[in-house]
Write an enzyme that holds these catalytic residues in place. Structure first.
Site, PDB file in Angstrom:
ATOM      1  N   ASN A  37       4.575  66.393   2.952  1.00  0.00           N
ATOM      2  CA  ASN A  37       3.137  66.992   3.307  1.00  0.00           C
ATOM      3  C   ASN A  37       3.064  68.226   3.435  1.00  0.00           C
ATOM      4  OD1 ASN A  37       0.733  66.555   4.792  1.00  0.00           O
ATOM      5  ND2 ASN A  37       1.454  66.112   6.832  1.00  0.00           N
ATOM      6  N   HIS A 122       0.452  55.328  17.762  1.00  0.00           N
ATOM      7  CA  HIS A 122       0.237  56.630  18.630  1.00  0.00           C
ATOM      8  C   HIS A 122      -1.098  56.474  19.493  1.00  0.00           C
ATOM      9  CE1 HIS A 122       2.196  59.179  15.257  1.00  0.00           C
ATOM     10  NE2 HIS A 122       3.235  58.168  15.667  1.00  0.00           N
ATOM     11  N   ARG A 147       3.532  55.421  21.314  1.00  0.00           N
ATOM     12  CA  ARG A 147       4.053  56.857  21.773  1.00  0.00           C
ATOM     13  C   ARG A 147       2.744  57.480  22.432  1.00  0.00           C
ATOM     14  NH1 ARG A 147       4.503  61.592  17.148  1.00  0.00           N
ATOM     15  NH2 ARG A 147       2.516  61.985  17.548  1.00  0.00           N
ATOM     16  N   TYR A 159       0.593  69.587  20.378  1.00  0.00           N
ATOM     17  CA  TYR A 159       0.925  68.830  18.906  1.00  0.00           C
ATOM     18  C   TYR A 159       0.823  67.347  19.253  1.00  0.00           C
ATOM     19  CZ  TYR A 159       3.481  65.315  16.267  1.00  0.00           C
ATOM     20  OH  TYR A 159       4.049  64.207  15.656  1.00  0.00           O
ATOM     21  N   ASP A 210       6.923  62.578  21.609  1.00  0.00           N
ATOM     22  CA  ASP A 210       7.408  63.345  20.577  1.00  0.00           C
ATOM     23  C   ASP A 210       7.202  65.009  20.838  1.00  0.00           C
ATOM     24  OD1 ASP A 210       8.167  64.958  18.106  1.00  0.00           O
ATOM     25  OD2 ASP A 210       6.924  63.586  17.141  1.00  0.00           O
ATOM     26  N   HIS A 212       8.362  67.551  18.965  1.00  0.00           N
ATOM     27  CA  HIS A 212       8.282  68.251  18.058  1.00  0.00           C
ATOM     28  C   HIS A 212       8.858  69.649  17.839  1.00  0.00           C
ATOM     29  CE1 HIS A 212       5.550  68.291  14.157  1.00  0.00           C
ATOM     30  NE2 HIS A 212       5.866  67.343  14.353  1.00  0.00           N
ATOM     31  N   GLU A 236      11.692  62.435  21.471  1.00  0.00           N
ATOM     32  CA  GLU A 236      11.854  62.635  19.978  1.00  0.00           C
ATOM     33  C   GLU A 236      11.762  64.074  19.620  1.00  0.00           C
ATOM     34  OE1 GLU A 236       9.005  60.902  17.541  1.00  0.00           O
ATOM     35  OE2 GLU A 236       9.497  62.234  15.819  1.00  0.00           O
ATOM     36  N   GLU A 262      13.309  63.134  11.480  1.00  0.00           N
ATOM     37  CA  GLU A 262      12.343  62.838  10.514  1.00  0.00           C
ATOM     38  C   GLU A 262      12.172  64.119   9.398  1.00  0.00           C
ATOM     39  OE1 GLU A 262       8.726  62.987  13.243  1.00  0.00           O
ATOM     40  OE2 GLU A 262       8.242  65.004  12.521  1.00  0.00           O
ATOM     41  N   ARG A 283      16.070  59.123  12.691  1.00  0.00           N
ATOM     42  CA  ARG A 283      14.437  59.075  12.304  1.00  0.00           C
ATOM     43  C   ARG A 283      14.401  59.222  10.887  1.00  0.00           C
ATOM     44  NH1 ARG A 283      10.091  58.206  14.098  1.00  0.00           N
ATOM     45  NH2 ARG A 283       9.007  60.182  13.607  1.00  0.00           N
ATOM     46  N   HIS A 312      10.956  57.204  10.329  1.00  0.00           N
ATOM     47  CA  HIS A 312       9.445  57.789  10.572  1.00  0.00           C
ATOM     48  C   HIS A 312       8.441  57.193   9.831  1.00  0.00           C
ATOM     49  CE1 HIS A 312       7.572  62.335   9.166  1.00  0.00           C
ATOM     50  NE2 HIS A 312       6.758  61.611  10.299  1.00  0.00           N
ATOM     51  N   ASP A 316       1.354  60.627   6.586  1.00  0.00           N
ATOM     52  CA  ASP A 316       1.493  61.238   5.482  1.00  0.00           C
ATOM     53  C   ASP A 316       2.663  60.763   4.729  1.00  0.00           C
ATOM     54  OD1 ASP A 316       2.540  62.689   8.046  1.00  0.00           O
ATOM     55  OD2 ASP A 316       4.022  63.366   6.357  1.00  0.00           O
ATOM     56  N   GLU A 339       8.049  53.562  13.242  1.00  0.00           N
ATOM     57  CA  GLU A 339       6.777  54.131  13.649  1.00  0.00           C
ATOM     58  C   GLU A 339       5.803  53.789  12.797  1.00  0.00           C
ATOM     59  OE1 GLU A 339       6.695  58.332  12.974  1.00  0.00           O
ATOM     60  OE2 GLU A 339       5.254  58.808  14.073  1.00  0.00           O
ATOM     61  N   TRP A 402       6.583  74.705  14.922  1.00  0.00           N
ATOM     62  CA  TRP A 402       5.257  73.865  15.091  1.00  0.00           C
ATOM     63  C   TRP A 402       5.567  72.330  15.332  1.00  0.00           C
ATOM     64  CZ3 TRP A 402       3.497  69.657  12.176  1.00  0.00           C
ATOM     65  CH2 TRP A 402       2.133  69.094  12.841  1.00  0.00           C
TER      66      TRP A 402
HETATM   67  C1  CS2 Z   1       5.571  63.367  13.562  1.00  0.00           C
HETATM   68  C2  CS2 Z   1       4.719  63.775  12.499  1.00  0.00           C
HETATM   69  O1  CS2 Z   1       5.102  61.191  13.441  1.00  0.00           O
HETATM   70  C3  CS2 Z   1       5.960  62.080  13.674  1.00  0.00           C
HETATM   71  O2  CS2 Z   1       6.658  61.679  14.667  1.00  0.00           O
HETATM   72  O3  CS2 Z   1       6.483  64.393  13.877  1.00  0.00           O
HETATM   73  O4  CS2 Z   1       3.306  63.458  12.510  1.00  0.00           O
HETATM   74  C4  CS2 Z   1       4.842  64.654  11.636  1.00  0.00           C
HETATM   75  O5  CS2 Z   1       4.272  65.835  12.225  1.00  0.00           O
HETATM   76  C5  CS2 Z   1       4.175  64.878  10.086  1.00  0.00           C
HETATM   77  O6  CS2 Z   1       4.822  63.785   9.624  1.00  0.00           O
HETATM   78  C6  CS2 Z   1       4.109  65.976   9.499  1.00  0.00           C
HETATM   79  O7  CS2 Z   1       3.723  65.767   8.091  1.00  0.00           O
HETATM   80 MG    MG Z   2       7.817  63.360  15.161  1.00  0.00          MG
END
Ligand code: CS2
Ligand code: MG
Length: 402
Positions: A37, A122, A147, A159, A210, A212, A236, A262, A283, A312, A316, A339, A402
């Site tokens: 991504n 999600h 989640r 996020y 998450d 992040h 996570e 991930e 992950r 993961h 994307d 996921e 991020w």
């Molecule tokens: C994330 C993703 O799915 C997840 O747990 O952390 O949304 C991640 O931000 C994206 O795959 C980034 O491309």
């Molecule tokens: Mg994640």
């Protein structure tokens, strides 16, 4: 069975996907996801310029040898771009092997260890109430695990909170969108979110969250402690994992289960985390961790330490990755959860697939290979649309994770 042609297909049916298609002299073809991504074209160039020429004329049945050729033979090992490219080749070759054997890939791996693959969806909302309502909607759709991510007052662009509901996509602009991060506000907010969700939906549903990569280890430890009453399935990416040792502190302070990986591309990124039992779920997934061939080594190591898988599966990752991951999940002995962020209708049409969702579980289906294909004619109608992931800054302008 020789490899006759290797083609990289870039399409954007709602978001960008890179797909590798390998065709053999016997007319069989296989596909593999190669999407990274926001950095898609780097993998395209690597595949077209450095990988495809090596593959022509090779025996498509020699999956392991080709993996070793691409990994060792490059001299420059690992890294997300290279491991994503290797994953695409590996997935396409497993797809071909399944088709030539007339078997779904999970059968080649050793057969099903379970009847279905438990997935988490999600739920996200602008505030606590909206997020809790979304959790309810997922429970109604049959999900056993959800989640939860919520907008936070005072944090611009928290996020995990998208404009859409079922199809959250963070890569939203040609140049990165700037979001704002505030750790103190978040640490105060997160327990309130899960308190309300547990109050409204009870103890039955599995809840995930998450972070992040936003916290330092000691902050992550505090969050883990404050979430203990709500019995999360996992917390996570609570802190960046470049330094695997960082998880020792978090681990020593909280019983909230930890998931990470991930963005890992190889077993070397997680071997210390696994061997020291610093995490509960790994992950890493097919597309970013070297394909089925490498992921099963990671899972094998994890099994020794009672670490379970949690691949993961954001949007994307294309349906080609999802299909391959589901075969892996159905087989892998130490499966934890998968996921599952739904793709858009356009994406599902470009990638016809045999996998299906029912009552909280996905099943890869019985089609030979990975059970996912690409409709090239349709894919050509959705040209590449350059987009990057957002960035995060603190209120004084400092760059953050991020
Ligand atoms: C994330 C993703 O799915 C997840 O747990 O952390 O949304 C991640 O931000 C994206 O795959 C980034 O491309
Ligand atoms: Mg994640």
């Amino acid at each position: 069975m020789k490899i006759e042609s290797v083609k990289v297909i870039v399409t954007c049916p709602g978001r960008n996907f890179v797909t590798l298609k390998i065709v053999t002299d016997q007319g069989l073809h296989g596909i593999g996801d190669a999407t990274l991504n926001g950095r898609e074209k780097a993998v395209v160039a690597y595949l077209e310029d450095h990988v495809a020429p090596l593959l022509i004329g090779k025996d498509a049945s020699r999956i392991e040898d080709i993996w070793q050729l691409l990994y060792r033979g490059a001299y420059w090992r690992r890294g997300p771009v290279k491991m994503t490219a290797i994953a695409a080749v590996d997935t396409a070759l497993w797809d071909i092997k399944g088709k030539s054997a007339g078997m779904p890939v999970y059968q080649l791996l050793g057969g099903a260890s379970r009847d279905g693959v438990m997935v988490y969806g999600h739920a996200n909302g602008a505030d606590i109430q909206e997020t809790s309502d979304e959790v309810g909607r997922y429970i109604e759709m049959g999900y056993k695990a959800v989640r939860a991510q919520s907008g936070i007052p005072g944090v611009k662009g928290a996020y995990g909170v998208g404009r859409g509901k079922l199809h959250y996509e963070p890569a939203d602009a040609t140049l990165p969108t700037e979001t704002l991060w505030n750790t103190a506000t978040y640490l105060n907010f997160a327990p309130k979110l899960f308190d309300q969700i547990r109050n409204e939906h009870g103890a039955g549903v599995e809840l995930l969250h998450d972070v992040h990569h936003r916290l330092t280890p000691i902050e992550a430890a505090r969050l883990g402690q404050s979430l203990e009453p709500y019995r999360l399935f996992w917390m996570e990416d609570c802190t960046p994992a470049e330094n695997q040792e960082a998880f020792r502190l978090v681990r020593s302070k909280t019983t909230t289960p930890l998931a990470v990986g991930e963005i890992f591309s190889s077993i070397y990124d997680c071997k210390d985390l696994i061997q020291n039992q610093l995490i509960d779920y790994i992950r890493a997934t097919v597309v970013h961790a070297g394909g089925i061939t490498h992921l099963r080594q990671i899972a094998g190591l994890a099994a020794l330490y009672q670490v379970r898988t949690g691949c993961h599966g954001a949007t994307d990752l294309s349906p080609a990755c999802m299909g391959a991951a589901l075969h892996f999940d159905l087989w892998v002995p130490n499966f934890g959860i998968q996921e599952y962020m739904r793709h858009t209708t356009e994406t599902d049409e470009v990638f016809p697939h045999a996998y299906s969702f029912s009552d909280g579980y996905l099943h890869p289906g019985e089609a030979p290979g990975i059970g996912v294909d690409i409709d090239e004619e349709l894919a050509a109608k959705f040209p590449y649309d350059p987009k990057q992931l957002p960035i995060a800054r603190l209120s004084d302008g400092t760059m953050w994770n991020w």
